[in-house]
Write an enzyme that holds these catalytic residues in place. Sequence first.
Site, PDB file in Angstrom:
ATOM      1  N   CYS A 195       6.542   0.072   6.923  1.00 40.44           N
ATOM      2  CA  CYS A 195       6.070   1.154   5.997  1.00 40.44           C
ATOM      3  C   CYS A 195       7.169   1.623   5.106  1.00 40.44           C
ATOM      4  O   CYS A 195       8.492   1.659   5.660  1.00 40.44           O
ATOM      5  CB  CYS A 195       5.783   2.100   7.042  1.00 40.44           C
ATOM      6  SG  CYS A 195       5.233   3.766   6.347  1.00 40.44           S
ATOM      7  N   LEU A 196       6.994   1.916   4.056  1.00 39.22           N
ATOM      8  CA  LEU A 196       7.797   2.627   3.076  1.00 39.22           C
ATOM      9  C   LEU A 196       8.509   3.792   3.526  1.00 39.22           C
ATOM     10  O   LEU A 196       9.548   4.286   2.955  1.00 39.22           O
ATOM     11  CB  LEU A 196       7.086   2.737   1.574  1.00 39.22           C
ATOM     12  CG  LEU A 196       6.745   1.629   0.970  1.00 39.22           C
ATOM     13  CD1 LEU A 196       6.013   1.814  -0.371  1.00 39.22           C
ATOM     14  CD2 LEU A 196       7.580   0.436   0.719  1.00 39.22           C
ATOM     15  N   HIS A 225      -4.144   0.876   7.959  1.00 43.73           N
ATOM     16  CA  HIS A 225      -2.482   1.521   7.915  1.00 43.73           C
ATOM     17  C   HIS A 225      -2.550   2.743   6.903  1.00 43.73           C
ATOM     18  O   HIS A 225      -1.976   3.791   7.277  1.00 43.73           O
ATOM     19  CB  HIS A 225      -1.444   0.456   7.709  1.00 43.73           C
ATOM     20  CG  HIS A 225      -0.177   0.828   7.366  1.00 43.73           C
ATOM     21  ND1 HIS A 225       0.869   0.293   7.979  1.00 43.73           N
ATOM     22  CD2 HIS A 225       0.546   1.712   6.585  1.00 43.73           C
ATOM     23  CE1 HIS A 225       1.912   0.944   7.763  1.00 43.73           C
ATOM     24  NE2 HIS A 225       1.631   1.931   6.852  1.00 43.73           N
ATOM     25  N   GLU A 226      -3.075   2.498   5.774  1.00 45.07           N
ATOM     26  CA  GLU A 226      -3.032   3.648   4.931  1.00 45.07           C
ATOM     27  C   GLU A 226      -3.963   4.690   5.289  1.00 45.07           C
ATOM     28  O   GLU A 226      -3.710   5.934   4.962  1.00 45.07           O
ATOM     29  CB  GLU A 226      -3.448   3.199   3.313  1.00 45.07           C
ATOM     30  CG  GLU A 226      -2.573   2.033   2.904  1.00 45.07           C
ATOM     31  CD  GLU A 226      -1.015   2.407   3.009  1.00 45.07           C
ATOM     32  OE1 GLU A 226      -0.776   3.614   2.873  1.00 45.07           O
ATOM     33  OE2 GLU A 226      -0.276   1.433   3.139  1.00 45.07           O
ATOM     34  N   GLY A 250       0.972  -1.202   0.110  1.00 51.23           N
ATOM     35  CA  GLY A 250       0.056   0.033   0.109  1.00 51.23           C
ATOM     36  C   GLY A 250       0.873   1.131   0.166  1.00 51.23           C
ATOM     37  O   GLY A 250       1.952   1.099   0.097  1.00 51.23           O
ATOM     38  N   GLN A 277       2.987  10.122   1.281  1.00 45.42           N
ATOM     39  CA  GLN A 277       4.560   9.523   1.511  1.00 45.42           C
ATOM     40  C   GLN A 277       5.347   9.849  -0.051  1.00 45.42           C
ATOM     41  O   GLN A 277       6.446   9.607   0.206  1.00 45.42           O
ATOM     42  CB  GLN A 277       4.239   7.936   1.441  1.00 45.42           C
ATOM     43  CG  GLN A 277       3.683   7.393   2.617  1.00 45.42           C
ATOM     44  CD  GLN A 277       3.595   5.853   2.742  1.00 45.42           C
ATOM     45  OE1 GLN A 277       2.592   5.472   2.285  1.00 45.42           O
ATOM     46  NE2 GLN A 277       4.612   5.064   3.382  1.00 45.42           N
ATOM     47  N   HIS A 326      -2.282   6.969   7.537  1.00 45.85           N
ATOM     48  CA  HIS A 326      -1.096   7.851   6.669  1.00 45.85           C
ATOM     49  C   HIS A 326      -2.202   9.287   6.546  1.00 45.85           C
ATOM     50  O   HIS A 326      -1.440  10.355   6.751  1.00 45.85           O
ATOM     51  CB  HIS A 326      -0.746   7.307   5.589  1.00 45.85           C
ATOM     52  CG  HIS A 326       0.319   6.664   5.433  1.00 45.85           C
ATOM     53  ND1 HIS A 326       1.540   7.092   6.258  1.00 45.85           N
ATOM     54  CD2 HIS A 326       0.642   5.312   5.329  1.00 45.85           C
ATOM     55  CE1 HIS A 326       2.342   6.237   6.037  1.00 45.85           C
ATOM     56  NE2 HIS A 326       1.972   5.111   5.675  1.00 45.85           N
TER      57      HIS A 326
HETATM   58 NI    NI Z   1       2.983   3.266   5.593  1.00 46.37          NI
END
Ligand code: NI
Length: 169
Positions: A98-99, A140-141, A49, A54, A144
Site C-alpha cells: 500500500c502506498l 483494497h481501495e 490503485g 491517502q 480505504h
Molecule cells: Ni492502499
Amino acid sequence: MSILKTLQEPNPILRETAEPVKPENGSFLHLKNLCTDMRQTMKVLNGIGIAASQVGESKRIFLVDKQSFLDIDLPSDIFINPKLIKKSFKRVVGEEGCLSVRGIFGTVKRALAVTVEAYDLNNKKFRLSGKGLLARVLQHETDHLEGKLFIDRADPDSLHVYIKEENDE
Ligand code: NI
C-alpha cells in the site's frame, strides 16, 4: 498537475470513514483536479490503485491504474461513491502492499471476484465486475474508504519489509 504527498500509517486521516461525494457540494473543477493529481501520484509511485484519503481528502473516491489492466475494458479509472455490490464466496490469498504503508508487504485473503457500482467524473453510474488482481485492488481501495488498511486483514506472519534496492528493476 502535481504529485501529492501520500499520508503514511499511522496518520489518523487514513482511519476515517470517508465522506460521500455530493455533486451539488464543492466544485467539479476541484474534483477533476484532485483525480488528475491522484492519477499522477499513483503513476509516479508505481501504485495500481489510490484512494483520496491517502492524499488527505476524506472522500469516497479511488482510482485504479488503467495501464495495469490493459486487457480489461474499464468503463472509468475513477470510482466515485463506489459500492461493492457482489462478492464471490470463493476467496484467494494474494500479496499486497500500500502506498500508505510504504515498504511493507503481506498476504491477504479476499474474494476472488467482485462487482462494484460507482460514478465516473461525469456523474454517470457504471458497474464493473472483476476477478483476480482487479478484484483485489477494488476490495483494497474500498477498504480505504472505511478507514481500513491491508495490514489489518493480512496474515500477521506474512508481513515483511521490502526495501527496493537501487539495482532492482
Ligand atoms: Ni492502499
